[in-house]
Design an enzyme around this catalytic site. Structure first.
Site, mmCIF file in Angstrom:
data_model
loop_
_atom_site.group_PDB
_atom_site.id
_atom_site.type_symbol
_atom_site.label_atom_id
_atom_site.label_comp_id
_atom_site.label_asym_id
_atom_site.label_seq_id
_atom_site.Cartn_x
_atom_site.Cartn_y
_atom_site.Cartn_z
ATOM 1 N N GLY A 115 -5.714 10.728 0.213
ATOM 2 C CA GLY A 115 -5.444 10.641 -1.221
ATOM 3 C C GLY A 115 -6.140 11.688 -2.070
ATOM 4 O O GLY A 115 -5.631 12.087 -3.113
ATOM 5 N N GLU A 170 -13.394 11.671 -4.198
ATOM 6 C CA GLU A 170 -12.445 10.561 -4.005
ATOM 7 C C GLU A 170 -11.374 10.594 -5.085
ATOM 8 O O GLU A 170 -11.658 10.932 -6.236
ATOM 9 C CB GLU A 170 -13.170 9.217 -4.079
ATOM 10 N N ASP A 171 -10.176 10.237 -4.709
ATOM 11 C CA ASP A 171 -9.113 10.150 -5.702
ATOM 12 C C ASP A 171 -9.256 8.884 -6.539
ATOM 13 O O ASP A 171 -9.098 8.917 -7.749
ATOM 14 C CB ASP A 171 -7.724 10.203 -5.041
ATOM 15 N N ASP A 174 -10.999 1.638 -5.909
ATOM 16 C CA ASP A 174 -10.244 0.423 -6.186
ATOM 17 C C ASP A 174 -11.219 -0.753 -6.027
ATOM 18 O O ASP A 174 -11.899 -1.133 -6.972
ATOM 19 C CB ASP A 174 -9.076 0.380 -5.190
ATOM 20 N N LYS A 202 -10.701 1.796 -10.949
ATOM 21 C CA LYS A 202 -10.102 0.586 -11.529
ATOM 22 C C LYS A 202 -11.204 -0.453 -11.719
ATOM 23 O O LYS A 202 -11.503 -1.216 -10.795
ATOM 24 C CB LYS A 202 -9.042 0.011 -10.583
ATOM 25 N N PHE A 223 -0.141 -0.474 -10.533
ATOM 26 C CA PHE A 223 0.323 0.220 -9.339
ATOM 27 C C PHE A 223 0.489 1.702 -9.624
ATOM 28 O O PHE A 223 1.516 2.125 -10.136
ATOM 29 C CB PHE A 223 1.650 -0.387 -8.889
ATOM 30 N N VAL A 224 -0.530 2.482 -9.324
ATOM 31 C CA VAL A 224 -0.485 3.908 -9.648
ATOM 32 C C VAL A 224 -0.116 4.742 -8.430
ATOM 33 O O VAL A 224 -0.539 4.452 -7.311
ATOM 34 C CB VAL A 224 -1.821 4.414 -10.234
ATOM 35 N N ARG A 236 2.769 11.202 -3.218
ATOM 36 C CA ARG A 236 1.524 11.983 -3.259
ATOM 37 C C ARG A 236 1.756 13.337 -3.927
ATOM 38 O O ARG A 236 0.857 13.935 -4.510
ATOM 39 C CB ARG A 236 0.993 12.239 -1.844
HETATM 40 C C1 PRP Z 1 -7.421 4.969 -0.936
HETATM 41 C C2 PRP Z 1 -8.288 5.960 -1.671
HETATM 42 C C3 PRP Z 1 -9.676 5.515 -1.332
HETATM 43 C C4 PRP Z 1 -9.517 4.036 -1.091
HETATM 44 C C5 PRP Z 1 -10.047 3.284 -2.258
HETATM 45 O O1 PRP Z 1 -7.223 5.395 0.365
HETATM 46 O O2 PRP Z 1 -8.019 7.276 -1.274
HETATM 47 O O3 PRP Z 1 -10.173 6.168 -0.189
HETATM 48 O O4 PRP Z 1 -8.139 3.749 -0.955
HETATM 49 O O5 PRP Z 1 -9.863 1.913 -2.080
HETATM 50 P P1 PRP Z 1 -11.063 0.881 -2.090
HETATM 51 O O6 PRP Z 1 -11.952 1.228 -3.244
HETATM 52 O O7 PRP Z 1 -10.381 -0.449 -2.290
HETATM 53 O O8 PRP Z 1 -11.781 0.943 -0.790
HETATM 54 P P2 PRP Z 1 -6.134 4.719 1.306
HETATM 55 O O9 PRP Z 1 -6.818 3.738 2.220
HETATM 56 O O10 PRP Z 1 -5.015 4.182 0.475
HETATM 57 O O11 PRP Z 1 -5.677 5.917 2.212
HETATM 58 P P3 PRP Z 1 -5.044 7.310 1.761
HETATM 59 O O12 PRP Z 1 -6.071 8.025 0.943
HETATM 60 O O13 PRP Z 1 -4.761 8.007 3.036
HETATM 61 O O14 PRP Z 1 -3.790 6.997 0.962
#
Ligand code: PRP
Length: 250
Positions: A115, A170-171, A174, A202, A223-224, A236
């Site tokens: 991400g 980090e993107d 959550d 968030k 839902f972003v 993406r």
């Molecule tokens: C997303 C994002 C963070 C993580 C955050 O990755 O890039 O790494 O979720 O979520 P959290 O705070 O609830 O732990 P994802 O697991 O969706 O994988 P991706 O980056 O490959 O899409």
């Protein structure tokens, strides 16, 4: 996938991170400094950098659908953060991170795949000081609804980070579970400091408190997608952060 609602990712919360300056720590029996995350964080958060975005800020998709330019016609509900606002924020974040580092101790940027890939490339290019780049890929055990906060490394760093000033890129934060685990994992590897720059957070979804020094935007728990964020690996490639239409996931 990051479009969790507040009911996702249940499970016991691991220990959270903390603030505090770089510090020494007791050496463990294996000779690796036994530092806690709180010893390693570069300092207090830069809260003034963070813009708060509410649902009211979302611009509904009208007749002109910017998703259509990328093959996603009719799939998005709104634009939450446009590409110009992202660019401006990344410049501000890069300046702030650069101000806490110098030419002699360039930050080692750790991009958490996948991400954060769009963010890290723009961020590194906006940094007015040199930086080095590493990638990690991690995944939570279990499904999105049963995540325990236990994370598995899919791709590890290619090099030693002993003595380095690390900045995790980090993107989105959550639940905070991924980052909390990552901070504790990296702390065992002897870095001089570990800070985090996150484009999005968030606040309503946080399950474990993690101190993040640089946050671009606090966003609503919706839902972003876009700018690295996916749903089923799609979206993406969008250059902005949007809200996915409900009909795409209900
Ligand atoms: C997303 C994002 C963070 C993580 C955050 O990755 O890039 O790494 O979720 O979520 P959290 O705070 O609830 O732990 P994802 O697991 O969706 O994988 P991706 O980056 O490959 O899409």
């Amino acid at each position: 996938m990051t479009g969790s609602d507040s009911s996702s990712l249940a499970g016991p919360a691991p220990e959270g991170g903390g603030g505090g300056l770089h510090g020494g720590g007791a050496a463990g029996s294996n000779g690796v400094a036994n530092l806690s995350v709180s010893d390693l964080s570069g300092g207090e958060s830069r809260a003034h950098l963070t813009s708060r975005i509410t649902s009211a800020d979302a611009v509904p998709i009208g007749d002109a659908d910017p998703g259509a330019d990328h093959g996603y016609h009719g799939e998005l509900a709104a634009i939450l953060i446009g590409d110009e606002a992202l660019k401006a924020k990344i410049a501000v974040l890069a300046k702030a991170v650069a101000a806490d580092h110098d030419q002699d101790t360039p930050p080692l940027l750790i991009c958490v795949l996948k991400g954060a890939v769009m963010f890290v490339t723009d961020f590194a290019r906006a940094l007015p000081i040199p930086s080095e780049l590493e990638f990690m890929a991690v995944t939570s055990y279990g499904s999105a609804t049963t995540s325990s906060g236990v994370v598995r490394i899919l791709k590890d760093l290619d090099r030693d980070i002993t003595g380095r000033r690390v900045v995790i890129v980090e993107d989105i934060i959550d639940s905070g579970l991924t980052l909390s685990w990552l901070l504790r994992n990296l702390a065992t590897r002897g870095p001089a400091s570990v800070d985090v720059v996150a484009l999005l957070r968030k606040p309503e979804a946080i399950k474990v408190d993690v101190d993040v020094r640089y946050v671009g935007f606090d966003i609503p728990n919706e839902f972003v997608v876009g700018y690295g964020l996916d749903y089923g690996e799609r979206y993406r490639d969008l250059p902005f952060v949007g809200l996915l239409g409900e009909h795409m996931y209900r």
